[in-house]
Design a protein around this motif. Sequence first.
Motif, PDB file in Angstrom:
ATOM      1  N   MET A  50       0.830  -1.211   0.000  1.00  0.00           N
ATOM      2  CA  MET A  50       0.000   0.000   0.000  1.00  0.00           C
ATOM      3  C   MET A  50       0.862   1.258   0.000  1.00  0.00           C
ATOM      4  N   MET A  51       1.971   1.207   0.762  1.00  0.00           N
ATOM      5  CA  MET A  51       2.808   2.396   0.897  1.00  0.00           C
ATOM      6  C   MET A  51       3.776   2.556  -0.267  1.00  0.00           C
ATOM      7  N   SER A  52       3.969   1.489  -1.056  1.00  0.00           N
ATOM      8  CA  SER A  52       4.922   1.559  -2.164  1.00  0.00           C
ATOM      9  C   SER A  52       4.510   2.594  -3.210  1.00  0.00           C
ATOM     10  N   LYS A  53       3.214   2.909  -3.241  1.00  0.00           N
ATOM     11  CA  LYS A  53       2.734   3.918  -4.190  1.00  0.00           C
ATOM     12  C   LYS A  53       3.142   5.330  -3.764  1.00  0.00           C
ATOM     13  N   TYR A  54       3.625   5.430  -2.517  1.00  0.00           N
ATOM     14  CA  TYR A  54       3.979   6.751  -1.976  1.00  0.00           C
ATOM     15  C   TYR A  54       5.421   6.732  -1.466  1.00  0.00           C
ATOM     16  N   LYS A  55       6.311   6.080  -2.241  1.00  0.00           N
ATOM     17  CA  LYS A  55       7.694   5.900  -1.788  1.00  0.00           C
ATOM     18  C   LYS A  55       8.411   7.236  -1.577  1.00  0.00           C
ATOM     19  N   ASN A  56       8.020   8.232  -2.378  1.00  0.00           N
ATOM     20  CA  ASN A  56       8.688   9.521  -2.245  1.00  0.00           C
ATOM     21  C   ASN A  56       8.382  10.174  -0.908  1.00  0.00           C
ATOM     22  N   SER A  57       7.189   9.903  -0.379  1.00  0.00           N
ATOM     23  CA  SER A  57       6.789  10.512   0.889  1.00  0.00           C
ATOM     24  C   SER A  57       7.196   9.668   2.079  1.00  0.00           C
ATOM     25  N   TYR A  58       7.290   8.342   1.887  1.00  0.00           N
ATOM     26  CA  TYR A  58       7.569   7.447   3.011  1.00  0.00           C
ATOM     27  C   TYR A  58       8.802   6.599   2.693  1.00  0.00           C
ATOM     28  N   ASN A  59       9.842   6.849   3.429  1.00  0.00           N
ATOM     29  CA  ASN A  59      11.120   6.186   3.173  1.00  0.00           C
ATOM     30  C   ASN A  59      11.147   4.810   3.826  1.00  0.00           C
ATOM     31  N   LEU A  60      10.411   3.876   3.200  1.00  0.00           N
ATOM     32  CA  LEU A  60      10.373   2.511   3.721  1.00  0.00           C
ATOM     33  C   LEU A  60      10.977   1.560   2.699  1.00  0.00           C
ATOM     34  N   SER A  61      10.661   0.312   2.816  1.00  0.00           N
ATOM     35  CA  SER A  61      11.205  -0.691   1.916  1.00  0.00           C
ATOM     36  C   SER A  61      10.706  -0.472   0.496  1.00  0.00           C
ATOM     37  N   THR A  62      11.471  -0.936  -0.454  1.00  0.00           N
ATOM     38  CA  THR A  62      11.048  -0.850  -1.847  1.00  0.00           C
ATOM     39  C   THR A  62      10.173  -2.040  -2.176  1.00  0.00           C
ATOM     40  N   GLU A  63       9.666  -2.059  -3.430  1.00  0.00           N
ATOM     41  CA  GLU A  63       8.790  -3.155  -3.837  1.00  0.00           C
ATOM     42  C   GLU A  63       9.514  -4.496  -3.827  1.00  0.00           C
ATOM     43  N   ASP A  64      10.840  -4.456  -3.915  1.00  0.00           N
ATOM     44  CA  ASP A  64      11.596  -5.714  -3.911  1.00  0.00           C
ATOM     45  C   ASP A  64      11.467  -6.460  -2.587  1.00  0.00           C
ATOM     46  N   ASN A  65      11.113  -5.735  -1.504  1.00  0.00           N
ATOM     47  CA  ASN A  65      10.997  -6.361  -0.186  1.00  0.00           C
ATOM     48  C   ASN A  65       9.616  -6.967   0.065  1.00  0.00           C
ATOM     49  N   ILE A  66       8.734  -6.842  -0.885  1.00  0.00           N
ATOM     50  CA  ILE A  66       7.355  -7.288  -0.685  1.00  0.00           C
ATOM     51  C   ILE A  66       7.183  -8.716  -1.172  1.00  0.00           C
ATOM     52  N   ASP A  67       6.618  -9.548  -0.314  1.00  0.00           N
ATOM     53  CA  ASP A  67       6.261 -10.915  -0.703  1.00  0.00           C
ATOM     54  C   ASP A  67       4.816 -10.880  -1.204  1.00  0.00           C
ATOM     55  N   TYR A  68       4.630 -10.927  -2.522  1.00  0.00           N
ATOM     56  CA  TYR A  68       3.302 -10.746  -3.115  1.00  0.00           C
ATOM     57  C   TYR A  68       2.368 -11.923  -2.871  1.00  0.00           C
ATOM     58  N   THR A  69       2.907 -13.002  -2.299  1.00  0.00           N
ATOM     59  CA  THR A  69       2.047 -14.136  -1.956  1.00  0.00           C
ATOM     60  C   THR A  69       0.989 -13.730  -0.944  1.00  0.00           C
ATOM     61  N   TYR A  70       1.318 -12.739  -0.113  1.00  0.00           N
ATOM     62  CA  TYR A  70       0.428 -12.346   0.986  1.00  0.00           C
ATOM     63  C   TYR A  70      -0.317 -11.041   0.692  1.00  0.00           C
ATOM     64  N   ILE A  71      -0.343 -10.655  -0.571  1.00  0.00           N
ATOM     65  CA  ILE A  71      -0.963  -9.378  -0.930  1.00  0.00           C
ATOM     66  C   ILE A  71      -2.386  -9.594  -1.452  1.00  0.00           C
TER      67      ILE A  71
END
Length: 714
Positions: free
Chosen positions: A656-677
């Motif tokens: 959810m937050m990956s769409k706002y990476k510029n505003s929230y300095n968290l993990s990139t999409e590479d850190n997301i396990d899409y199995t649980y999305i």
Amino acid sequence: MFKIIKKRMYFFLYMFFFLVVQCAYFNTFYNAEKYFESALSIIQKAPALNDSKIPSNAIDLLDKAILNSNTIVKKYSDSKYVPEAYFLMGVSYFYKESYSSAIENFNLIDLDSFKRPNQLRLWLAYAFLRINDNDQFNKYMNKLVLNDLSNEDKYLYYNIKAESYELENDMSNAYKTYSLAADITALESRKIYLYRKLINISEQSSDLMEKTRFIKLLEEYVVDVNEMRNLKLDWLDSKDRLGHYEDIILEVDDIVDDSNFQSIKAKLMLYKSKAYRKINKLGSAKDLLIDIIDQFSKRDESSEAYYILGDLALSEDFDLDKSKEFFQKSIDEKSRSKYGKKSKLIKNKIENYQELIEDYSYFSENLDIDPVFEDQNSMNIDLPKVDSGILLDSLLFKIGETLYFDFAQIDSALNRYNYILEKYPNSKYKKQLLGIIDYHKNFESFKNDKILLNDNGYDAIQINRDKGLDLPLIDAQLNYYNSLYNDYNDSIALFNVAYIKDNFLYDVYSALKIYNKINKEFKRHPNKDYINTRLNKIQRNVEEAINYYDVKFEICLAFDLIKKDDLDSARQILREIKITRKNSDYKFVNDLIKNIDVYSEIDSVVDSSLISDSLIFKMAEIEYYYFDKKGKSLDRLEDIINNNPNSEYKNQILWMMSKYKNSYNLSTEDNIDYTYIDSSKVDFIDKFEDLDISKIKLYKKRLDEIYFEFDEKD
């Protein structure tokens, strides 16, 4: 001795396990039956809907009945309950409208050994009826002898026969046979179900006499006060449509002081008042309306009461000032109600009429004034660049039109029209006026009905009409037919004008006014059937559009309140929206209400430390998808990650937050396990991109103006 004990032990162990197995499949089947009975109870208590859909909680119970029955078949295939399990699955699938699955399960039962063969034949016949296989339907029905059936089977038999009559549009036999089913059952729930069904199908068939009879039969069994009230209002409405006004008066007198009907007392009094008006007891009608105003305020009913008083003052007394006063009070009572809106429109028409009168009076007293040099901005009509005499001619014609079409003051309008013919013998409106006056002198003959023959004996007007078809441009055709109508008062040319405006220029409002004009002035018009069909269609479309934009407007207001954190007021508005399941916004409105409820319940927890990650995530999710509060939502999500890096919601939050990476300095999409999305969720606001309140108001205003052109049905 030991051997005897050992044998007995084996015997008891065998009996124990035998009984355990017996109990297991008995309990499984017992549960299946209970689920089915509960589902059936819900179905029979539900209102008869036009789309025939059953409640979702009943579907859940039917699924459980099928699951348990299937367990019997799979695990205990030698059990005596297997045929019953197949039967139960068949009937459950039938109620779920999976008729092929129902037939498949019924066919797995040995008809000859089944202990209820007639019932099985009935259900097979019913399923084949639903899939329109008449040969198989008749095959099973013809094997039944009515006198050999039990009352339980007769109940089902009558239902099936009635439905077959209904499909053949033999409504008389359908009513009789459904009634036989209601008579033969001892269960009140079934009687209620059938009378609801009969009310529904009689309404759809416009059999209002039958509908009122079925409502009375249902009333004997209804204990829910709200349903009792709704039934009574439905009965009164049907009686009103039938023109049985004396019945309405007697019924209202009988129940108006009953404690069960106090919440709809104002509505009952309105029905009685309108009934008095219909039978021309105007004094009694007015007295009741005054009573409504005295007893109730700021309600739809009080707004309607003021509207009717205004209409009476206008139509009966032609007291414009008094009617304006009543219409304004109707607006003040509830401006957004149906009658508040209608009052506003008719009040504007009165004011426009009064300004026309003032303009006519002004120019009558100042005949030497050239209107070309007057300040046209102060006038309410376009002033033609002609002498004042012709201007007065046009003003008088507009005044007459308003009296004739808007106020139904026919005699006053005819007086104006006669005055125009006398005062202005060369008026451009002469032929139209002669046609109207001739109609009112002789209802059976019309000037324009006579065929005008040329020197060769041909219909000259028809020839002229045909010439219009050769013109290459729509605008040219429109102008041509307008001229033909003005020159010859030709109603068919006028119809052509309406048809062009309606179907080629999409000017429904102008076309509607012309269709109404033709209906009023040319009673024997050859296109009368088309006009009435088209008017009915336009009215239905306008009503649907008004409802559509009313819903959009309410959603708009609610969403604005959500943004202001006023959830209670938003929820109240959403709950009051009148919306059916067929409306495309139904699911979204109900989803929004549910999410407001969930959000409010979580937010009410005093100690925020007691709220788990799952609840915080739920709040953030609602803010994100439903409340359009991305910033607030993302702050919550960030807190979850910071406080609990291993949260079970981690992947969903990062996505959810990956769409706002510029505003929230968290993990990139590479850190997301899409199995649980869960990527199926869509922003609620995206479903309502058309929520522009200024546009909605404009559309609503236009639709109200169009709707007002339809003849009053009250």
